[in-house]
Design a protein around this motif. Structure first.
Motif, PDB file in Angstrom:
ATOM      1  N   GLY A 167      34.682 -81.585  -3.144  1.00 18.61           N
ATOM      2  CA  GLY A 167      36.074 -81.363  -3.323  1.00 18.61           C
ATOM      3  C   GLY A 167      36.802 -79.776  -2.923  1.00 18.61           C
ATOM      4  O   GLY A 167      37.505 -79.776  -1.925  1.00 18.61           O
ATOM      5  N   ARG A 168      36.038 -79.218  -3.718  1.00 16.42           N
ATOM      6  CA  ARG A 168      36.202 -77.682  -3.320  1.00 16.42           C
ATOM      7  C   ARG A 168      35.819 -77.352  -1.959  1.00 16.42           C
ATOM      8  O   ARG A 168      36.680 -76.395  -1.303  1.00 16.42           O
ATOM      9  N   ALA A 169      34.695 -77.677  -1.435  1.00 13.22           N
ATOM     10  CA  ALA A 169      34.347 -77.325  -0.251  1.00 13.22           C
ATOM     11  C   ALA A 169      35.197 -77.962   0.758  1.00 13.22           C
ATOM     12  O   ALA A 169      35.730 -77.285   1.763  1.00 13.22           O
ATOM     13  N   ALA A 170      35.863 -79.114   0.535  1.00 11.42           N
ATOM     14  CA  ALA A 170      36.564 -79.922   1.652  1.00 11.42           C
ATOM     15  C   ALA A 170      37.973 -79.027   1.634  1.00 11.42           C
ATOM     16  O   ALA A 170      38.591 -78.789   2.521  1.00 11.42           O
ATOM     17  N   ALA A 171      38.397 -78.506   0.346  1.00 13.07           N
ATOM     18  CA  ALA A 171      39.690 -77.825   0.549  1.00 13.07           C
ATOM     19  C   ALA A 171      39.461 -76.622   1.065  1.00 13.07           C
ATOM     20  O   ALA A 171      40.593 -76.107   1.627  1.00 13.07           O
ATOM     21  N   ARG A 172      38.366 -75.753   0.821  1.00  4.12           N
ATOM     22  CA  ARG A 172      38.083 -74.508   1.413  1.00  4.12           C
ATOM     23  C   ARG A 172      38.348 -74.963   3.008  1.00  4.12           C
ATOM     24  O   ARG A 172      38.725 -73.886   3.648  1.00  4.12           O
ATOM     25  N   LEU A 173      37.437 -75.940   3.452  1.00  6.39           N
ATOM     26  CA  LEU A 173      37.400 -76.194   4.982  1.00  6.39           C
ATOM     27  C   LEU A 173      38.750 -76.308   5.441  1.00  6.39           C
ATOM     28  O   LEU A 173      39.267 -75.815   6.590  1.00  6.39           O
ATOM     29  N   PHE A 174      39.577 -77.173   4.757  1.00  5.24           N
ATOM     30  CA  PHE A 174      40.995 -77.617   5.238  1.00  5.24           C
ATOM     31  C   PHE A 174      41.829 -76.260   5.110  1.00  5.24           C
ATOM     32  O   PHE A 174      42.526 -76.124   6.248  1.00  5.24           O
ATOM     33  N   ALA A 175      41.694 -75.297   4.358  1.00  3.93           N
ATOM     34  CA  ALA A 175      42.421 -73.979   4.292  1.00  3.93           C
ATOM     35  C   ALA A 175      42.007 -73.358   5.234  1.00  3.93           C
ATOM     36  O   ALA A 175      42.849 -72.780   6.263  1.00  3.93           O
ATOM     37  N   TRP A 176      40.922 -73.244   5.595  1.00  2.00           N
ATOM     38  CA  TRP A 176      40.111 -72.550   6.801  1.00  2.00           C
ATOM     39  C   TRP A 176      40.881 -72.879   8.235  1.00  2.00           C
ATOM     40  O   TRP A 176      41.288 -72.204   8.903  1.00  2.00           O
ATOM     41  N   ILE A 177      40.732 -74.327   8.249  1.00  2.00           N
ATOM     42  CA  ILE A 177      41.294 -74.771   9.559  1.00  2.00           C
ATOM     43  C   ILE A 177      42.685 -74.601   9.532  1.00  2.00           C
ATOM     44  O   ILE A 177      43.324 -74.312  10.960  1.00  2.00           O
ATOM     45  N   ARG A 178      43.591 -74.728   8.515  1.00  2.00           N
ATOM     46  CA  ARG A 178      44.911 -74.444   8.540  1.00  2.00           C
ATOM     47  C   ARG A 178      45.033 -73.129   8.950  1.00  2.00           C
ATOM     48  O   ARG A 178      46.044 -72.806   9.905  1.00  2.00           O
ATOM     49  N   ALA A 179      44.454 -72.255   8.309  1.00  2.00           N
ATOM     50  CA  ALA A 179      44.652 -70.667   8.626  1.00  2.00           C
ATOM     51  C   ALA A 179      44.496 -70.551   9.990  1.00  2.00           C
ATOM     52  O   ALA A 179      45.220 -69.769  10.980  1.00  2.00           O
ATOM     53  N   ALA A 180      43.403 -70.913  10.626  1.00  2.00           N
ATOM     54  CA  ALA A 180      42.961 -70.752  11.926  1.00  2.00           C
ATOM     55  C   ALA A 180      44.169 -71.592  12.837  1.00  2.00           C
ATOM     56  O   ALA A 180      44.476 -70.838  13.931  1.00  2.00           O
ATOM     57  N   TRP A 181      44.409 -72.539  12.474  1.00  2.00           N
ATOM     58  CA  TRP A 181      45.381 -73.202  13.345  1.00  2.00           C
ATOM     59  C   TRP A 181      46.843 -72.410  13.375  1.00  2.00           C
ATOM     60  O   TRP A 181      47.397 -71.952  14.624  1.00  2.00           O
ATOM     61  N   MET A 182      47.184 -71.976  12.271  1.00  2.00           N
ATOM     62  CA  MET A 182      48.599 -71.197  12.009  1.00  2.00           C
ATOM     63  C   MET A 182      48.220 -69.955  13.017  1.00  2.00           C
ATOM     64  O   MET A 182      49.091 -69.250  13.651  1.00  2.00           O
ATOM     65  N   ARG A 183      47.251 -69.251  12.765  1.00  6.32           N
ATOM     66  CA  ARG A 183      46.664 -67.930  13.443  1.00  6.32           C
ATOM     67  C   ARG A 183      46.775 -68.224  15.143  1.00  6.32           C
ATOM     68  O   ARG A 183      47.479 -67.409  15.709  1.00  6.32           O
ATOM     69  N   ARG A 184      46.169 -69.134  15.483  1.00  2.00           N
ATOM     70  CA  ARG A 184      46.271 -69.436  16.925  1.00  2.00           C
ATOM     71  C   ARG A 184      47.493 -69.813  17.236  1.00  2.00           C
ATOM     72  O   ARG A 184      48.087 -69.405  18.563  1.00  2.00           O
ATOM     73  N   TRP A 185      48.485 -70.608  16.531  1.00  2.00           N
ATOM     74  CA  TRP A 185      49.822 -70.838  16.741  1.00  2.00           C
ATOM     75  C   TRP A 185      50.904 -69.778  17.060  1.00  2.00           C
ATOM     76  O   TRP A 185      51.618 -69.630  17.923  1.00  2.00           O
ATOM     77  N   ARG A 186      50.577 -68.813  15.968  1.00  2.00           N
ATOM     78  CA  ARG A 186      51.323 -67.407  16.158  1.00  2.00           C
ATOM     79  C   ARG A 186      51.113 -66.776  17.108  1.00  2.00           C
ATOM     80  O   ARG A 186      51.963 -65.945  17.686  1.00  2.00           O
ATOM     81  N   THR A 187      49.885 -66.595  17.606  1.00  2.00           N
ATOM     82  CA  THR A 187      49.165 -65.538  18.464  1.00  2.00           C
ATOM     83  C   THR A 187      49.130 -65.913  20.022  1.00  2.00           C
ATOM     84  O   THR A 187      48.820 -65.222  20.858  1.00  2.00           O
ATOM     85  N   SER A 188      49.195 -67.405  20.230  1.00  4.71           N
ATOM     86  CA  SER A 188      49.057 -67.654  21.489  1.00  4.71           C
ATOM     87  C   SER A 188      50.339 -68.493  22.117  1.00  4.71           C
ATOM     88  O   SER A 188      50.510 -69.704  21.502  1.00  4.71           O
ATOM     89  N   LEU A 189      50.783 -67.866  23.127  1.00  5.11           N
ATOM     90  CA  LEU A 189      51.939 -68.711  23.944  1.00  5.11           C
ATOM     91  C   LEU A 189      51.240 -69.940  24.518  1.00  5.11           C
ATOM     92  O   LEU A 189      52.042 -71.079  24.568  1.00  5.11           O
ATOM     93  N   GLN A 190      50.012 -69.723  25.260  1.00 10.24           N
ATOM     94  CA  GLN A 190      49.398 -71.080  26.013  1.00 10.24           C
ATOM     95  C   GLN A 190      49.289 -72.048  24.933  1.00 10.24           C
ATOM     96  O   GLN A 190      49.492 -73.305  25.138  1.00 10.24           O
ATOM     97  N   PHE A 191      48.663 -71.915  23.852  1.00  5.44           N
ATOM     98  CA  PHE A 191      48.283 -72.855  22.658  1.00  5.44           C
ATOM     99  C   PHE A 191      49.435 -73.438  22.385  1.00  5.44           C
ATOM    100  O   PHE A 191      49.520 -74.518  22.302  1.00  5.44           O
ATOM    101  N   ARG A 192      50.602 -72.793  22.042  1.00  2.00           N
ATOM    102  CA  ARG A 192      52.034 -73.448  21.489  1.00  2.00           C
ATOM    103  C   ARG A 192      52.400 -74.152  22.690  1.00  2.00           C
ATOM    104  O   ARG A 192      52.965 -75.201  22.363  1.00  2.00           O
TER     105      ARG A 192
END
Length: 669
Positions: free
Chosen positions: A76-101
């Protein structure tokens, strides 16, 4: 009694009796005591062994459950960390890439459109197929019911077997006369009729009244002249169902009314509908992929030149003035690249021209400063001779010699500042760092500033919480002395006779010295320009201590040379504060300052609350303030020391003052 019976009785003797086999030869068993039998010992051992086995099994299952729980929580902790990492990567990509948005937004909108249109089309097709199949079923059932009724009306039957055969043969034609081979029939006698020749029910096999809804049967029984239908789920196997339509009406045979139902299996239509829906969803998925690819291509075509322009702009800002954008084609992006390159070329020419002009100015200032040193030295020598002989002159010449001496001294200071600025501009200023106590520099600055403090009737004191009043810093003492001297003299000049406080604090990575005055203060605009060269908050204000207007600029450059900070704060009417923050060792990157700005919260009224009784130690020729206190002139300290020694009282502060002392605490020794 047999021997076996005797042995059995001996093995089960009453309590208190001892079997003969259990009593050793030559020994006597006391009265009232029993000897454990072999069976008792054996039974007790078996019971203990069984209990141990139960405990072992319980412990095993507990350990297994604990291990499973630990594994579950770890996963469960590993899945939570993986989810947090994916969410952070997604949000970072969403903020920094106009093409991605753009692509994600386009896909979301297209998905909603495809689902909506696909669902609407699937519903319309389903309704169309059902209505078409229902109309066909109604026509076939009406035609079949008419044919059956005609056959029944012409029938002439006299016995039950012939009647059953006739009904079966007539109804069997309904299976063959349908539009397809999926039609089934069921004929049931309406309850409540008494007839000698009657058939209770007849069906095409596997069809019973259980699949006919009660509402439909009631409607058919109530109206003999109408036809009714209803959708049902037709069982197709042990657990399977397929959609179907039941059409019911009444028929009459030998004055007996019957319910006639024709069941139409819609499985073929359902298969067709499923195929159409699958085609629609596959087409929708392909359409989404195409839309995503188109959006990616279009946004890349638009965003790529913008990204290149941003990259080139960053390189231009970093000083790479030769960087240019690649121009391809003649469209809007090509014109943008061309305009950007023209702007970069213009900026390069202007920056180059300004750089050349700046170098010429710096060279001019440096050359002039060096060239003026020789004649200035001669003029200074002559001014000193005249100044030393001023007592022999008349009052006018005496005053002239004094003015000449002081102005030559100011001109020499201005020339020294210009030479120092030229070194900073040329990038040849070096740092002669060594491990020194910053309090020694502060003492030297205070020693030199005492005449100015007395002239301005300002009280100069030090506030610190450091033990032993000692802090070793890797610094260039000459440059730090110049910074602090400039700050202290400026504070005294603008203090309007109010106290001037020097705050000193340090931690493991940084040391800070803040000079706080309670004079006229500074406006926010003045704080933003106070470190500019030759800038003055009030150009009409008299200079009582001289100065070139370059002191704070040089102090800022000296602080930067140490990788330190020099900050300013001020409020009109509440005074001002300058804070110097230095790393204690070279290579440390500053992230904070040990002294807040301002250190007293910015309250002008705190000037009177910061004065406490003096805590003195002696270092060289000047009295050093302890944890808190105000400075006295050297002569006054000497008198105080003599008086204390005569009375046998030591007024010097201990080397280990309380580091937690604050500005509101009195010090009594």
């Amino acid at each position: 009694m047999s021997a076996d019976q005797d042995q059995h009785d001996a093995g089960h003797a009453p309590s208190g009796a001892t079997p003969a086999a259990a009593v050793p030869t030559g020994e006597t068993v006391p009265t009232g005591e029993t000897v454990p039998t072999t069976d008792d010992v054996t039974t007790s051992g078996v019971r203990d062994t069984a209990g141990d086995l139960d405990d072992s099994k319980t412990g095993f299952w507990r350990a297994l459950l604990a291990q499973a729980a630990r594994i579950f929580f770890a996963v469960g902790r590993a899945a939570a960390r993986l989810f947090a990492w994916i969410r952070a990567a997604w949000m970072r990509r969403w903020r920094t890439s106009l093409q991605f948005r753009t692509v994600v937004t386009t896909l979301l909108i297209a998905s909603v459109a495809v689902v909506g249109v696909g669902g609407y089309l699937a519903g319309q097709i389903s309704n169309g197929l059902f209505k078409e199949r229902l109309a066909q079923a109604q026509q076939d059932s009406a035609r079949g019911a008419t044919q059956v009724q005609e056959s029944f009306s012409n029938a002439s039957l006299s016995d039950q077997p012939r009647m059953s055969t006739f009904v079966g043969d007539t109804l069997r034609l309904l299976e063959l006369g349908g539009a397809d081979d999926t039609r089934k029939y069921l004929m049931v006698k309406i309850p409540g009729q008494n007839s000698r020749l009657a058939v209770s029910s007849s069906d095409s096999g596997g069809v019973t009244t259980a699949i006919i809804p009660d509402e439909l049967r009631q409607a058919v029984q109530a109206d003999p002249d109408s036809q009714f239908w209803q959708s049902i789920a037709l069982p197709t196997g042990e657990s399977g169902f397929s959609p179907a339509v039941v059409v019911g009406s009444q028929v009459e045979l030998l004055r007996t009314n019957y319910e006639l139902y024709m069941i139409y299996d819609l499985n073929t239509a359902q298969v067709t509908l499923n195929y159409i829906q699958s085609v629609l969803w596959v087409a929708g998925g392909i359409l989404l992929v195409l839309i995503g690819a188109i959006a990616w291509y279009v946004t890349r075509t638009v965003v790529k030149p913008v990204s290149e322009a941003a990259a080139v702009s960053e390189k231009l800002a970093a000083g790479e003035l030769e960087e240019r954008m690649e121009v391809s084609g003649e469209d809007e992006m090509a014109r943008l690249a061309t305009s950007f390159n023209k702007m970069a070329t213009s900026l390069q020419d202007q920056i180059t021209a300004l750089g050349t002009l700046s170098e010429m100015q710096q060279r001019f200032v440096s050359d002039v400063s060096h060239e003026l040193r020789t004649p200035l030295t001669t003029v200074r020598m002559a001014a000193e001779v005249l100044y030393d002989a001023r007592e022999n002159f008349d009052p006018i010449n005496k005053r002239s010699s004094e003015l000449l001496f002081h102005q030559v001294e100011r001109f020499e200071l201005l020339l020294a500042d210009l030479l120092e600025i030229s070194r900073f501009d040329a990038g040849v200023a070096d740092l002669d760092a060594e491990q020194l106590d910053i309090f020694s520099v502060i003492h030297s600055v205070i020693d030199g500033a005492m005449p100015v403090a007395e002239a301005n009737k300002a009280e100069l004191s030090v506030v610190t919480r450091l033990r032993n009043h000692k802090c070793i810093v890797e610094m260039d003492s000459r440059r730090v002395d110049r910074i602090l001297r400039n700050l202290v003299l400026n504070a005294l000049e603008h203090s309007e006779g109010n106290p001037v406080k020097i705050y000193v604090s340090a931690d493991e990575s940084a040391v800070a010295v803040a000079v706080r005055d309670y004079g006229i203060g500074m406006s926010p605009d003045a704080v933003g320009h106070v470190f500019d060269r030759f800038w003055r908050a009030d150009s009409a204000r008299a200079r009582t201590t001289g100065g070139s207007g370059l002191g704070l600029s040089i102090a800022m450059e000296d602080a930067r040379l140490h990788d330190g900070w020099l900050d300013a704060w001020g409020i009109p009417g509440e005074g001002s504060c300058f804070r110097l923050t230095l790393p204690r060792k070279r290579g440390i990157v500053l992230t904070h300052s040990p002294v807040p700005l301002p250190p007293d919260g910015g309250q002008a009224s705190s000037a009177s609350t910061l004065n406490t009784g003096p805590v003195m130690t002696h270092t060289g020729s000047i009295g050093v303030v302890g944890a808190l206190g105000r400075m006295k002139p050297v002569t006054e300290m000497a008198k105080s020391a003599e008086h204390n020694s005569d009375n046998g009282v030591d007024k010097r502060g201990p080397e280990g003052d309380d580091p937690g002392m604050n500005s509101s605490e009195k010090v009594n020794h």
